[in-house]
Design an enzyme around this catalytic site. Structure first.
Site, short mmCIF file in Angstrom:
data_model
loop_
_atom_site.label_atom_id
_atom_site.label_comp_id
_atom_site.label_asym_id
_atom_site.label_seq_id
_atom_site.Cartn_x
_atom_site.Cartn_y
_atom_site.Cartn_z
CG HIS A 185 13.92 11.69 14.60
ND1 HIS A 185 14.00 10.12 16.17
CD2 HIS A 185 12.71 11.15 14.83
CE1 HIS A 185 13.43 9.44 15.75
NE2 HIS A 185 12.75 9.83 15.26
NE ARG A 278 3.93 7.94 5.14
CZ ARG A 278 4.15 8.83 4.50
NH1 ARG A 278 4.32 10.28 3.22
NH2 ARG A 278 4.72 8.84 3.28
NE ARG A 313 -1.25 5.63 7.27
CZ ARG A 313 -0.03 5.40 6.30
NH1 ARG A 313 0.36 5.01 5.30
NH2 ARG A 313 0.59 5.66 7.33
CD GLU A 412 0.54 -0.11 3.09
OE1 GLU A 412 1.44 0.66 3.08
OE2 GLU A 412 -0.01 0.29 4.94
CG ASN A 435 6.89 4.44 0.61
OD1 ASN A 435 7.55 4.83 -1.05
ND2 ASN A 435 6.49 5.22 1.33
CG ASP A 436 5.02 -0.03 3.84
OD1 ASP A 436 6.13 -0.44 4.62
OD2 ASP A 436 4.85 0.58 4.99
NE ARG A 446 9.23 2.51 4.19
CZ ARG A 446 7.71 2.62 4.31
NH1 ARG A 446 6.55 2.42 4.59
NH2 ARG A 446 7.24 4.56 4.04
CB CYS A 483 -0.47 8.03 -1.29
SG CYS A 483 -0.86 6.15 -0.53
C1 PEP Z 1 3.83 3.20 1.81
O1 PEP Z 1 4.17 1.96 2.46
O2 PEP Z 1 3.84 3.58 0.40
C2 PEP Z 1 3.48 4.34 2.19
C3 PEP Z 1 2.68 5.38 2.29
O3 PEP Z 1 2.22 4.37 3.32
P1 PEP Z 1 3.91 4.61 4.23
O4 PEP Z 1 5.25 5.73 3.92
O5 PEP Z 1 3.92 5.48 5.43
O6 PEP Z 1 4.03 3.54 5.45
MG MG Z 2 3.11 1.83 4.43
#
Ligand code: PEP
Ligand code: MG
Length: 557
Positions: A185, A278, A313, A412, A435-436, A446, A483
């Site tokens: 956090h 988000r 989203r 993702e 990221n995912d 991740r 993104c």
């Molecule tokens: C991602 O997965 O790259 C993404 C932008 O979504 P989050 O980081 O919110 O999972």
């Molecule tokens: Mg994601």
């Protein structure tokens, strides 16, 4: 000059004077309890006072992230397992209430750490925080409030989220911690406050002395000399959108946001729109996510603030974002009821969100809706049917909405990338969540630090999937954006734009460095290097090509 390595969480350049904060553990002198039942009563009262205090702080929280953090702490303070453990230590072991809380918190932390999941291990800081609050109530102890002098870089073993919230942040330039993880956090809060943060800086308290001159710029420089980078003095304010490559291609620069505060930051960085809102953070604390009217007002306000797209989203609850209320965490939350799976199994909440954003779309027509974690065309079909149902419902009530609202799919999950040719025919745009996409493609959590050697900023397999998605989108004539964190990584700009991406969405703090990288990029050369990345036989080769792509473009202005 000394240099220390650490994990650069926020990639913000900062400079200031070291302010060392050593831990002074709370003293719990009374070990045994004379009258266990009375002792347990004392604990119950202190617990009630602490949860009241946390609820009050949550109501006064300045932003949704603070409120969300306090929500987690309230949840932990009331955890039946934690309370049972305290009761056991008081009644069965005759320990004083304060000592029992200390023991219970240690045992609870150990069992979370043993789950082997970084997300849960990082919640240990929240437990310590809650336990300290209860012990302070029980022992009547007050912690002296830390007052930072101007231009401070705080150096500590660890920092609890409440500790960061309580600091006089106007004097805080940066933070160096010996411990911590990127998804804690504190990391999340530092990003949202725009404060430079380094974690896992081994022996920082030994190697840094109070008052040392500290430069945070990729590394931690202690009393830097002329050979240290001077980038932190660099004025990046000229690098704001619009962004054209060196050879004239326009790259759209959007911001990732999670609250009105972050929207203000995006506006100050001249973001051309919102590429990723988000919204799951709106469900935390007193956030407006459960209330149609309050959500409508927030979406409308954001829509009015931008001429460009505002991409909302739908709730990506699950995994590291939030434990489902009243439910035990799943054994494997990354592969569980997350993202669109959560939305579709919580239809009324999803309906509330869709109604709010559809209503808000009526006035300016720049709101776009985007679905997270889509894994198959069938799943997208189901979601689109539900969206149509909500639209019909609004129409029957005579409530206006943008009938041409654009609908997007996040890419993702590898199956979505592989089937992107089919998905592209069903929606108006893609947004690649690297990221995912990375986590699910290479099977590396991740948040894992231990496996970071397997997860470079751009894995060649992920580059191939991105190329596949860009091709599907271009054949169907729809837009694609990235993104995930990769979009905010200046070193990857030549390769991403070379792969054909012309829209990038990132944390607002990254906008200037990305705009600068775009302006240095020559699309012709970048495409050649991106082509080589698609044939790279190893991570190492991709890394070499990344360096080459930056060297190729590095001298240009
Ligand atoms: C991602 O997965 O790259 C993404 C932008 O979504 P989050 O980081 O919110 O999972
Ligand atoms: Mg994601």
């Amino acid at each position: 000059m000394k240099t220390l390595d650490g994990q650069d969480i926020t990639h913000i350049h900062a400079r200031g004077r070291a302010f060392l904060m050593r831990k002074t553990p709370l003293q719990v002198s009374e070990i045994t309890a004379e009258a266990p039942e009375a002792e347990y009563e004392k604990f119950s009262l202190a617990l009630e006072q602490v949860t009241d205090e946390l609820s009050m702080l949550q109501k006064q929280a300045e932003c949704e992230n603070d409120a969300a953090l306090l929500e987690v702490q309230i949840f932990m303070a009331m955890d039946p397992d934690f309370i049972d453990r305290v009761r056991y230590f008081i009644i069965e072991k005759n320990l004083s209430a304060a000592h029992a809380v200390k023991m219970a918190a240690e045992a609870f932390s150990a069992s979370l750490t043993a789950l082997g999941n970084e997300h849960f291990s990082e919640r240990v800081h929240d437990i310590k925080d809650v336990a300290e609050r209860i012990i302070m109530r029980l022992t009547g102890t007050r912690r002296e409030k830390t007052v930072l002098p101007p231009d401070s870089v705080l150096v500590a073993e660890e920092l609890l989220p409440s500790g960061l919230i309580a600091l006089n942040r106007e004097n805080l330039r940066g933070i160096v911690l010996e411990q911590g993880g990127a998804t804690s956090h504190v990391a999340l809060l530092a990003k949202s406050y725009g404060i430079a943060l380094f974690m896992n800086a081994k022996d920082a308290l030994e190697l840094i002395s109070d008052g040392d001159d500290i430069l945070l710029s990729g590394k931690i420089y202690v009393n830097p000399d002329a050979s240290a980078p001077s980038e932190c003095d660099e004025d990046l304010s000229e690098f704001l959108p619009p962004a054209y490559t060196n050879d004239g291609k326009r790259i759209r620069i959007y911001a990732n946001v999670d609250s009105w505060e972050s929207v203000e930051q995006a506006l100050s960085m001249k973001a051309e729109g919102i590429g990723l809102f988000r919204t799951e953070f709106l469900l935390m604390g007193d956030g407006p996510g459960r209330d149609e009217e309050a959500s409508f007002e927030l979406y409308s306000r954001i829509s009015k603030a931008f001429d460009g797209p505002v991409t909302v989203r739908t709730y990506d609850v699950g995994y590291d974002k939030m434990v489902h209320e009243g439910e035990k965490p799943e054994k494997n939350p990354a592969l569980g009821v997350r993202g669109i799976r959560f939305c579709m199994s919580n239809r009324e909440l999803f309906r509330t969100q869709l109604r709010a954003l559809l209503r808000a779309s009526a006035s300016k027509g720049n709101i776009r809706v985007m679905f997270p974690m889509i894994s198959s065309p069938d799943e997208l079909d189901g979601v689109l049917d539900f969206l149509d149902e909500v639209k019909r419902e609004l129409a029957s009530e005579g409530i206006p909405y943008d009938e041409n609202i654009k609908v997007g799919t996040m890419i993702e999950v590898p199956s979505a990338a592989i089937m992107s040719d089919v998905l592209a025919k069903k929606c108006d745009f893609f947004s690649i969540g690297t990221n995912d996409l990375m986590q699910y493609t290479i099977a590396v959590d991740r948040a894992s630090e231990k496996l970071s050697y397997l997860a470079p900023p751009l894995h060649p397999a992920v580059a191939r999937l991105i190329a596949m998605v860009v091709r599907s989108a271009s054949e169907a004539g729809i837009e694609t954006c990235v993104c995930g964190e990769a979009a905010g990584d200046e070193r990857l700009i030549p390769i991403l734009t070379g792969l054909g991406l012309n829209a990038l969405s990132m944390a607002s703090v990254s906008i200037p460095s990305v705009v600068r990288a775009v302006r240095k990029t020559d699309i012709g050369k970048a495409s050649l290097i991106a082509g080589k990345v698609l044939h790279a036989g190893s991570i190492k080769e991709t890394e070499t090509l990344t360096e080459e792509s930056n060297a190729e473009t590095g001298d240009r202005k």
